[in-house]
Enzyme design. Structure first.
Site, PDB file in Angstrom:
ATOM      1  CD  GLU A  16      49.070  84.732 118.409  1.00  0.00           C
ATOM      2  OE1 GLU A  16      49.757  84.243 117.247  1.00  0.00           O
ATOM      3  OE2 GLU A  16      48.199  84.356 118.911  1.00  0.00           O
ATOM      4  CG  HIS A  91      53.507  83.706 122.171  1.00  0.00           C
ATOM      5  ND1 HIS A  91      52.527  83.281 121.485  1.00  0.00           N
ATOM      6  CD2 HIS A  91      54.613  83.520 121.346  1.00  0.00           C
ATOM      7  CE1 HIS A  91      52.990  83.033 120.327  1.00  0.00           C
ATOM      8  NE2 HIS A  91      54.183  82.958 120.124  1.00  0.00           N
ATOM      9  CB  CYS A  92      48.900  80.909 125.105  1.00  0.00           C
ATOM     10  SG  CYS A  92      48.578  81.636 126.907  1.00  0.00           S
ATOM     11  CG  HIS A  93      44.399  84.290 121.701  1.00  0.00           C
ATOM     12  ND1 HIS A  93      44.906  84.928 120.658  1.00  0.00           N
ATOM     13  CD2 HIS A  93      43.493  84.895 122.204  1.00  0.00           C
ATOM     14  CE1 HIS A  93      43.889  85.830 120.219  1.00  0.00           C
ATOM     15  NE2 HIS A  93      43.058  85.919 121.456  1.00  0.00           N
TER      16      HIS A  93
END
EC number: 3.1.3.48
Length: 311
Positions: A16, A91-93
């Site tokens: 992210e 996207h992810c964290h």
């Protein structure tokens, strides 16, 4: 510098924190934002993003990644097919597990890449889907990676995991069984998906979403007594189309006896919780369906004992 990882062409995954840089550097037009809850658009103000898909998805081995995968991969496919100028970032964290799983799912579904090849590709770019996601995607690959098979793949993975956990712990956790669809005053309609009820008293026993698929067996020739007859020279009977006289479902909270473990019974009958008539059987070691296929573990409702509507 952005750490966005590219694979395949015009599709990326990244953490992210690097979304804005990735969008500017790659000319991203579409974003799949994954979080728990789904994050706000981290790319806002960086470039002219056309569309953002936000997905609630926890990075947990028990989470159903396949439902998210079908939605996200369809979104990405439509975007990439619409124009050669479109670029998609997922996207992810951390940009490691969830986003990598979605990109792997895209490769499997739309580029005819096997699960093993997709995993190697995302691992080569820093991805590392959690073990639950890996097992679900592998199951989905075996079932053809169609959107229609995603629910079935997750259900089969879930019931297999329940059985493994029961063996390891010696008992079945109450949180592992699904809620009784006939309990309480409110009865769920399963969004119109159908249900199965006791034929005698009409009490609801299972929702359509509780049903488990299984590959059809070889019919009568699959049964041990029939195989023995053939081996003894008894010949074969007239060819029959395999049929299923049972519905196999997920373990449900009304099923008495299935929780027993650590020396308790591994099999038993299933009775309607209202009228007590036998409606089926369970066996953690498996039951052979009338079509010849083995289902393991098995929670079986006999069609002769139930009224099934859409199940």
């Amino acid at each position: 510098m952005s750490s966005a990882r590219a694979f395949p062409s015009r599709l990326f995954f990244c953490p992210e924190r690097d979304v804005a840089d990735a969008c500017r550097a790659r000319g991203v037009t579409h974003v799949v934002a994954i979080g728990w809850p789904a994050p706000e658009d981290a790319s806002e103000g960086s470039v002219a993003i056309e569309r953002v898909l936000r997905i609630d998805l926890a990075d947990d081995e028990l989470t159903d990644v396949l439902e998210a995968a079908t939605t996200a991969t369809t979104f990405a496919r439509v975007a990439l097919e619409a124009s050669e100028e479109h670029v998609v970032v997922v996207h992810c964290h951390a940009g490691v597990s969830r986003s990598a799983a979605i990109v792997a799912a895209y490769m499997m579904r739309w580029e005819s890449v096997s699960w093993a090849e997709a995993l190697r590709a995302v691992e080569g770019h820093g991805g590392d889907p959690n073990e639950g996601f890996r097992a679900q995607l592998e199951m989905w690959d075996a079932m053809g990676t169609r959107a229609a098979t995603a629910r079935d793949a997750y259900a089969l993975w879930s019931v297999a995991k329940i059985a493994r956990d029961r063996d390891a712990r010696g008992y079945l956790e109450s949180t592992s069984v699904r809620r009784d669809p006939g309990a309480g005053d409110a009865v769920e309609d399963d969004a119109g998906g159908g249900w199965a009820g006791c034929r005698k008293c009409r009490r609801r026993l299972a929702r359509a979403s509780d049903a488990l698929p299984h590959a059809h067996g070889e019919g009568i020739d699959a049964f041990a007594w029939k195989r023995k007859r053939k081996e003894d020279g008894g010949g074969t009977t007239r060819e029959r189309t395999p049929s299923c006289s049972s519905v196999f479902v997920m373990p449900l909270s009304w099923m008495r006896g299935i929780e027993d473990g650590d020396g308790g019974p591994t099999r038993g009958k299933l009775t309607c919780p209202r009228c007590e008539v036998k409606v089926g059987a369970f066996d953690w070691a498996g039951i052979q369906c009338s079509c010849g296929a083995w289902v393991t573990p098995a929670f079986q409702l006999q069609r002769a004992k139930i009224d099934a509507f859409g199940v």
